[in-house]
Design a protein around this motif. Structure first.
Motif, PDB file in Angstrom:
ATOM      1  N   PRO A   2       0.821  -1.179  -0.151  1.00  0.00           N
ATOM      2  CA  PRO A   2       0.009  -0.030   0.121  1.00  0.00           C
ATOM      3  C   PRO A   2       0.780   1.453  -0.041  1.00  0.00           C
ATOM      4  O   PRO A   2       0.626   2.159  -0.574  1.00  0.00           O
ATOM      5  N   PHE A   3       1.965   1.324   0.842  1.00  0.00           N
ATOM      6  CA  PHE A   3       2.746   2.439   0.797  1.00  0.00           C
ATOM      7  C   PHE A   3       3.651   2.686  -0.620  1.00  0.00           C
ATOM      8  O   PHE A   3       3.751   3.855  -1.007  1.00  0.00           O
ATOM      9  N   GLU A   4       3.961   1.569  -1.260  1.00  0.00           N
ATOM     10  CA  GLU A   4       4.560   1.639  -2.467  1.00  0.00           C
ATOM     11  C   GLU A   4       3.500   1.999  -3.419  1.00  0.00           C
ATOM     12  O   GLU A   4       4.011   3.122  -4.176  1.00  0.00           O
ATOM     13  N   ASN A   5       2.283   1.650  -3.542  1.00  0.00           N
ATOM     14  CA  ASN A   5       1.522   2.268  -4.287  1.00  0.00           C
ATOM     15  C   ASN A   5       1.110   3.659  -4.105  1.00  0.00           C
ATOM     16  O   ASN A   5       0.792   4.380  -5.090  1.00  0.00           O
ATOM     17  N   HIS A  53      -8.234   3.973  -4.138  1.00  0.00           N
ATOM     18  CA  HIS A  53      -7.966   2.898  -3.859  1.00  0.00           C
ATOM     19  C   HIS A  53      -6.716   2.604  -3.224  1.00  0.00           C
ATOM     20  O   HIS A  53      -5.968   1.613  -3.146  1.00  0.00           O
ATOM     21  N   LEU A  54      -6.598   3.695  -2.235  1.00  0.00           N
ATOM     22  CA  LEU A  54      -5.603   3.609  -1.252  1.00  0.00           C
ATOM     23  C   LEU A  54      -6.180   3.671   0.219  1.00  0.00           C
ATOM     24  O   LEU A  54      -6.010   4.768   0.763  1.00  0.00           O
ATOM     25  N   LEU A  59      -2.026   5.208   6.058  1.00  0.00           N
ATOM     26  CA  LEU A  59      -1.440   5.837   4.451  1.00  0.00           C
ATOM     27  C   LEU A  59      -1.640   7.399   4.757  1.00  0.00           C
ATOM     28  O   LEU A  59      -0.873   8.078   4.061  1.00  0.00           O
ATOM     29  N   ASP A  60      -2.615   7.820   5.271  1.00  0.00           N
ATOM     30  CA  ASP A  60      -2.796   9.382   5.560  1.00  0.00           C
ATOM     31  C   ASP A  60      -2.753  10.145   4.353  1.00  0.00           C
ATOM     32  O   ASP A  60      -1.764  11.099   4.217  1.00  0.00           O
TER      33      ASP A  60
END
Length: 178
Positions: A2-5, A53-54, A59-60
């Motif tokens: 998720p952080f990479e996306n 989609h995040l 993820l903030d």
């Protein structure tokens, strides 16, 4: 993942969008492009789609977006659009296409993504010789009948998107307005 996306889609995806749209509008740096309301509005539209989609915890996204805007506006950081534009077909494949596919799968138009891809198509059509690891595929797409060249170029990025009639219609519409 998720952080990479988040990084790929929000930071890198908006960089790619600005690389093509910004240069088409006469800008040389990210700071110049983000100061242009047209470019900024398109970045925000793309981010709105990607943010859907995040959704993972931590993820903030609002603060991340604000931090990106602050970074992009910093004219002391000379992010050259021409440099970011290199290898666009490969970059858009991982920075924009996944968001577009997710938006289409969710029953939405992927308008922000279509704008990003249309900006790349317009950039390629204007420049014809672009620095890209997919330059042979781009050259093949450019050769022959000009009818359908846009779809052939989009197929270099993603065949599924190129074959989506509604999405390609939106890309053509956006291309006409750039």
């Amino acid at each position: 993942e998720p952080f990479e996306n988040r990084k790929l889609w929000l930071l890198n995806g908006s960089h790619s969008l600005m690389a093509y749209l910004g240069q088409l509008r006469g800008h040389e740096t990210v700071a110049e492009a983000i100061a242009d309301n047209v470019c900024r509005n398109h970045v925000e539209s793309f981010w709105n789609e990607a943010a859907l989609h995040l959704t993972e915890d931590g993820l903030d996204i609002p603060n991340y977006r604000n931090a990106l805007i602050e970074r992009f506006e910093n004219s002391r950081i000379a992010h050259r659009l021409a440099q970011i534009a290199i290898d666009g077909a490969t970059k858009l494949r991982v920075r924009i296409a996944p968001v577009a596919k997710a938006e289409i799968a969710a029953g939405r138009s992927a308008e922000g993504c279509a704008t990003a891809i249309a900006a790349w198509v317009a950039y390629v059509l204007k420049n014809e010789k672009v620095q890209d690891s997919q330059s042979e595929e781009i050259a093949r797409a450019m050769n022959g009948n000009k009818l359908g060249v846009e779809q052939r170029l989009v197929s270099v990025i993603d065949l599924q998107l190129a074959n989506d009639v509604k999405f390609m219609g939106l890309v053509i519409e956006k291309l006409a307005s750039l």
